[in-house]
Design an enzyme around this catalytic site. Structure first.
Site, PDB file in Angstrom:
ATOM      1  N   LYS A 163       1.330   4.251  -2.700  1.00  0.00           N
ATOM      2  CA  LYS A 163       0.887   5.719  -2.621  1.00  0.00           C
ATOM      3  C   LYS A 163       1.963   6.499  -2.560  1.00  0.00           C
ATOM      4  CE  LYS A 163      -3.468   5.966  -0.895  1.00  0.00           C
ATOM      5  NZ  LYS A 163      -4.314   6.414  -1.638  1.00  0.00           N
ATOM      6  N   TYR A 210       0.985  -1.048  -0.121  1.00  0.00           N
ATOM      7  CA  TYR A 210       0.013   0.254   0.012  1.00  0.00           C
ATOM      8  C   TYR A 210       0.780   1.424   0.071  1.00  0.00           C
ATOM      9  CZ  TYR A 210      -3.324   3.428   2.142  1.00  0.00           C
ATOM     10  OH  TYR A 210      -4.167   4.711   2.142  1.00  0.00           O
TER      11      TYR A 210
HETATM   12  N1  LIG Z   1      -8.982   5.960   6.017  1.00  0.00           N
HETATM   13  C1  LIG Z   1      -7.425   6.319   6.128  1.00  0.00           C
HETATM   14  O1  LIG Z   1      -6.887   6.064   7.140  1.00  0.00           O
HETATM   15  C2  LIG Z   1      -7.003   6.893   5.097  1.00  0.00           C
HETATM   16  C3  LIG Z   1      -5.495   7.457   5.364  1.00  0.00           C
HETATM   17  C4  LIG Z   1      -4.934   7.951   4.252  1.00  0.00           C
HETATM   18  C5  LIG Z   1      -5.355   7.934   3.130  1.00  0.00           C
HETATM   19  N2  LIG Z   1      -6.455   7.495   2.762  1.00  0.00           N
HETATM   20  C6  LIG Z   1      -7.042   7.313   1.508  1.00  0.00           C
HETATM   21  O2  LIG Z   1      -8.178   8.164   1.384  1.00  0.00           O
HETATM   22  C7  LIG Z   1      -8.846   7.578   0.272  1.00  0.00           C
HETATM   23  C8  LIG Z   1     -10.366   7.187   0.728  1.00  0.00           C
HETATM   24  O3  LIG Z   1     -10.286   6.361   1.574  1.00  0.00           O
HETATM   25  P1  LIG Z   1     -11.474   5.980   2.657  1.00  0.00           P
HETATM   26  O4  LIG Z   1     -10.800   6.194   3.911  1.00  0.00           O
HETATM   27  O5  LIG Z   1     -12.487   7.047   2.508  1.00  0.00           O
HETATM   28  O6  LIG Z   1     -11.857   4.622   2.521  1.00  0.00           O
HETATM   29  P2  LIG Z   1     -13.210   3.975   1.759  1.00  0.00           P
HETATM   30  O7  LIG Z   1     -14.456   4.554   2.367  1.00  0.00           O
HETATM   31  O8  LIG Z   1     -12.798   2.488   2.072  1.00  0.00           O
HETATM   32  O9  LIG Z   1     -12.939   4.200   0.427  1.00  0.00           O
HETATM   33  C9  LIG Z   1     -11.975   3.658  -0.542  1.00  0.00           C
HETATM   34  C10 LIG Z   1     -12.746   3.559  -1.863  1.00  0.00           C
HETATM   35  O10 LIG Z   1     -12.056   2.949  -2.836  1.00  0.00           O
HETATM   36  C11 LIG Z   1     -12.573   2.203  -3.517  1.00  0.00           C
HETATM   37  N3  LIG Z   1     -12.023   1.117  -4.314  1.00  0.00           N
HETATM   38  C12 LIG Z   1     -11.228   0.179  -4.028  1.00  0.00           C
HETATM   39  N4  LIG Z   1     -10.702  -0.567  -5.131  1.00  0.00           N
HETATM   40  C13 LIG Z   1     -11.539  -0.099  -6.133  1.00  0.00           C
HETATM   41  C14 LIG Z   1     -11.361  -0.370  -7.327  1.00  0.00           C
HETATM   42  N5  LIG Z   1     -10.788  -1.481  -7.863  1.00  0.00           N
HETATM   43  N6  LIG Z   1     -11.921   0.403  -8.408  1.00  0.00           N
HETATM   44  C15 LIG Z   1     -12.955   1.348  -7.870  1.00  0.00           C
HETATM   45  N7  LIG Z   1     -13.012   1.725  -6.726  1.00  0.00           N
HETATM   46  C16 LIG Z   1     -12.254   1.105  -5.755  1.00  0.00           C
HETATM   47  C17 LIG Z   1     -13.804   1.535  -2.716  1.00  0.00           C
HETATM   48  O11 LIG Z   1     -14.858   1.130  -3.618  1.00  0.00           O
HETATM   49  P3  LIG Z   1     -15.769  -0.117  -2.881  1.00  0.00           P
HETATM   50  O12 LIG Z   1     -16.596   0.570  -1.801  1.00  0.00           O
HETATM   51  O13 LIG Z   1     -16.569  -0.640  -4.080  1.00  0.00           O
HETATM   52  O14 LIG Z   1     -14.876  -1.016  -2.224  1.00  0.00           O
HETATM   53  C18 LIG Z   1     -14.113   3.027  -1.912  1.00  0.00           C
HETATM   54  O15 LIG Z   1     -14.871   3.834  -2.717  1.00  0.00           O
HETATM   55  C19 LIG Z   1      -8.109   6.291  -0.440  1.00  0.00           C
HETATM   56  O16 LIG Z   1      -7.278   6.914  -1.359  1.00  0.00           O
HETATM   57  C20 LIG Z   1      -7.082   6.018   0.921  1.00  0.00           C
HETATM   58  O17 LIG Z   1      -6.067   5.434   0.575  1.00  0.00           O
HETATM   59  C21 LIG Z   1      -7.332   6.862   3.847  1.00  0.00           C
END
Ligand SMILES: NC(=O)c1ccc[n+]([C@@H]2O[C@H](COP(=O)([O-])OP(=O)(O)OC[C@H]3O[C@@H](n4cnc5c(N)ncnc54)[C@H](OP(=O)(O)O)[C@@H]3O)[C@@H](O)[C@H]2O)c1
Length: 256
Positions: A166, A162
């Site tokens: 990133k 991951y």
């Molecule tokens: N949460 C954290 O601690 C954190 C920290 C730093 C950065 N981020 C980043 O912030 C962003 C949003 O994350 P979040 O926390 O909101 O988590 P989240 O609610 O799990 O969102 C992740 C999104 O990615 C989508 N996704 C995953 N694989 C995919 C694919 N093959 N094709 C299309 N969509 C796909 C998921 O779709 P499905 O619902 O269909 O699975 C979901 O919409 C991500 O880039 C994550 O890496 C998160």
């Protein structure tokens, strides 16, 4: 187009079921953005999000469309662009909120899963970002937000698939900014620390953890000023940049 406060009319959320992506959309709707496209895999979640986004607009004048998008699918990028441009006259702002953590231990032996983690977080996502940037360059304006992570600032042993994806995505988006800024297109890279969302629901909270609403607020503060990057919270940026400078033999002993 954008208003004087840099609020876009039309917004595309790629990763339309992302909790952070939806919070950003709600914050934009509250400020007056009127047309949204949510692109993602889960129609049920996106439909729920569409209702929340619509009701966030005080004038109630928001339209939200939902389209299927799996970044791993063949022809995903061209279909995303065709479907989005059919819905929006211009793509003013796009939020790339796709991300998937994976299980590091499993990825070390399941190499097909490892490849998919790299593709979803970076190698198949970057062409989608480029495709939307090209549309914005042609229209002569636009703003792209890329959800990166502190995990990519210095890649750690505990989640190096991951984290390295990133890191690649972050470098790509920062350089894309250099490529398109003179064409009227901005790119803002957002680097949150730990955010409690469905992505992290199975994990214990990390220090300096934050919320999706706080990430949305910081993101819009950064896009308003057309900043290239932002850490959320700000303090996590200080911590990871100190960690980034540690000699490897010391960094290896840090327990996270
Ligand atoms: N949460 C954290 O601690 C954190 C920290 C730093 C950065 N981020 C980043 O912030 C962003 C949003 O994350 P979040 O926390 O909101 O988590 P989240 O609610 O799990 O969102 C992740 C999104 O990615 C989508 N996704 C995953 N694989 C995919 C694919 N093959 N094709 C299309 N969509 C796909 C998921 O779709 P499905 O619902 O269909 O699975 C979901 O919409 C991500 O880039 C994550 O890496 C998160």
């Amino acid at each position: 187009m954008f208003d004087a406060m840099h609020t876009p009319d039309n917004v595309l959320i790629v990763g339309g079921s992302s909790e952070i992506g939806v919070e950003i959309a709600k914050a934009l709707a509250k400020r007056g953005s009127t047309k949204f496209v949510l692109a993602g895999r889960s129609f049920e979640t996106m439909q729920r999000a569409a209702n929340e986004i619509s009701s966030a607009n005080p004038a109630g004048a928001t339209s939200v469309s939902v389209i299927y998008f799996d970044v791993l699918a063949e022809n995903a990028v061209s279909e995303l662009i065709t479907s989005t441009t059919a819905e929006l006259s211009t793509i003013d702002m796009t939020i790339f909120a796709i991300g998937t953590l994976g299980d590091q231990a499993q990825l070390e032996t399941d190499l097909k899963a490892a490849q998919e983690i790299l593709e979803a977080n970076f190698s198949k996502l970057a062409p989608a970002i480029q495709g939307i940037a090209n549309v914005m360059v042609t229209q002569g304006f636009g703003h792209i937000v890329v959800l990166s992570s502190v995990a990519g600032v210095r890649v750690r042993r505990s989640n190096y698939f991951y984290g390295s994806a990133k890191a690649g995505l972050d470098g790509f988006a920062m350089a894309l900014n250099d490529a398109v800024i003179k064409e009227g297109v901005n790119v803002t890279v957002v680097r949150p620390g730990f955010v409690r969302t469905k992505m992290t629901a199975h994990l214990p909270a990390a220090p300096l953890s934050t919320t999706a609403a706080a990430v949305a607020k910081a993101t819009l503060a950064a896009t308003d000023k057309q900043r290239n990057s932002v850490y959320v919270p700000t303090a996590i940026g200080v911590v990871v940049n100190i960690y980034r400078l540690l000699p490897r033999f010391i960094a290896r002993k840090v327990p996270f």
